[in-house]
Design a protein around this motif. Structure first.
Motif, PDB file in Angstrom:
ATOM      1  N   PHE A  27       5.214   4.368  -4.316  1.00 26.32           N
ATOM      2  CA  PHE A  27       5.824   5.499  -3.615  1.00 26.32           C
ATOM      3  C   PHE A  27       6.456   6.471  -4.612  1.00 26.32           C
ATOM      4  N   TYR A  28       7.300   5.963  -5.497  1.00 20.87           N
ATOM      5  CA  TYR A  28       8.001   6.844  -6.441  1.00 20.87           C
ATOM      6  C   TYR A  28       7.071   7.412  -7.504  1.00 20.87           C
ATOM      7  N   ASP A  29       6.057   6.651  -7.898  1.00 17.95           N
ATOM      8  CA  ASP A  29       5.084   7.191  -8.855  1.00 17.95           C
ATOM      9  C   ASP A  29       4.362   8.395  -8.252  1.00 17.95           C
ATOM     10  N   LEU A  30       3.947   8.265  -6.994  1.00 20.47           N
ATOM     11  CA  LEU A  30       3.293   9.389  -6.302  1.00 20.47           C
ATOM     12  C   LEU A  30       4.237  10.572  -6.147  1.00 20.47           C
ATOM     13  N   MET A  31       5.440  10.302  -5.681  1.00 18.20           N
ATOM     14  CA  MET A  31       6.399  11.374  -5.454  1.00 18.20           C
ATOM     15  C   MET A  31       6.701  12.124  -6.747  1.00 18.20           C
ATOM     16  N   ASP A  32       6.776  11.404  -7.832  1.00 13.70           N
ATOM     17  CA  ASP A  32       7.124  12.005  -9.112  1.00 13.70           C
ATOM     18  C   ASP A  32       5.974  12.803  -9.720  1.00 13.70           C
ATOM     19  N   ALA A  33       4.740  12.389  -9.448  1.00 13.87           N
ATOM     20  CA  ALA A  33       3.588  12.983 -10.120  1.00 13.87           C
ATOM     21  C   ALA A  33       2.855  14.051  -9.309  1.00 13.87           C
ATOM     22  N   ASP A  34       2.898  13.952  -7.991  1.00 10.55           N
ATOM     23  CA  ASP A  34       2.086  14.832  -7.148  1.00 10.55           C
ATOM     24  C   ASP A  34       2.898  16.045  -6.693  1.00 10.55           C
TER      25      ASP A  34
END
Length: 139
Positions: A27-34
């Motif tokens: 979740f946080y990887d997506l939120m941070d990168a996208d």
């Protein structure tokens, strides 16, 4: 969720603590990168490690596992803890989309993912604290 010999908790279905950690990290990887989640990302501190831990601790207990969040902070009081942040439909929908993508990437079985999506949406919608014309959503 009560357990019997024939049912398992969502926590167990996700793979216990390791599975919940993968879900939260995804979740946080997506939120941070996208860039699609820029509005949601702007609500968070530059260093996401504390946010990752708090969501992980909360979800472990919410999903039927150990009450890690409650042990550290007491009752979650989710709405009260989110009041300092301006949360509307856009923020709710970005949060939901990001979580649904993490569920999918972590290959959570469809039945469990659908059940969680409904419960997560109810909770995410409850976090809204900004009046807006429409609360409609695709979720």
């Amino acid at each position: 969720m009560s357990e019997s010999s024939n049912t398992i908790s969502a926590f167990q279905a996700l793979g216990g603590e390791a599975g919940v950690r993968r879900l939260v990290d995804g979740f946080y990887d997506l939120m941070d990168a996208d860039p699609a989640y820029a509005v949601l990302r702007a609500l968070h501190p530059a260093d996401l490690s504390g946010s990752r831990d708090k969501l992980y601790w909360f979800l472990c207990g919410w999903l039927g596992g150990p009450q890690l969040y409650v042990e550290r902070f007491g009752h979650p009081r989710l709405r009260a803890r989110h009041l300092p942040f301006s949360i509307g439909v856009v923020e709710r929908d970005q949060w939901m989309d990001c979580m649904l993508r993490s569920l999918s990437r972590n290959q959570v079985p469809d039945g469990i993912a659908r059940q969680l999506a409904g419960s997560l949406f109810t909770t995410a919608d409850w976090m809204r604290n900004r009046a807006e014309e429409s609360g409609d959503s695709d979720f």
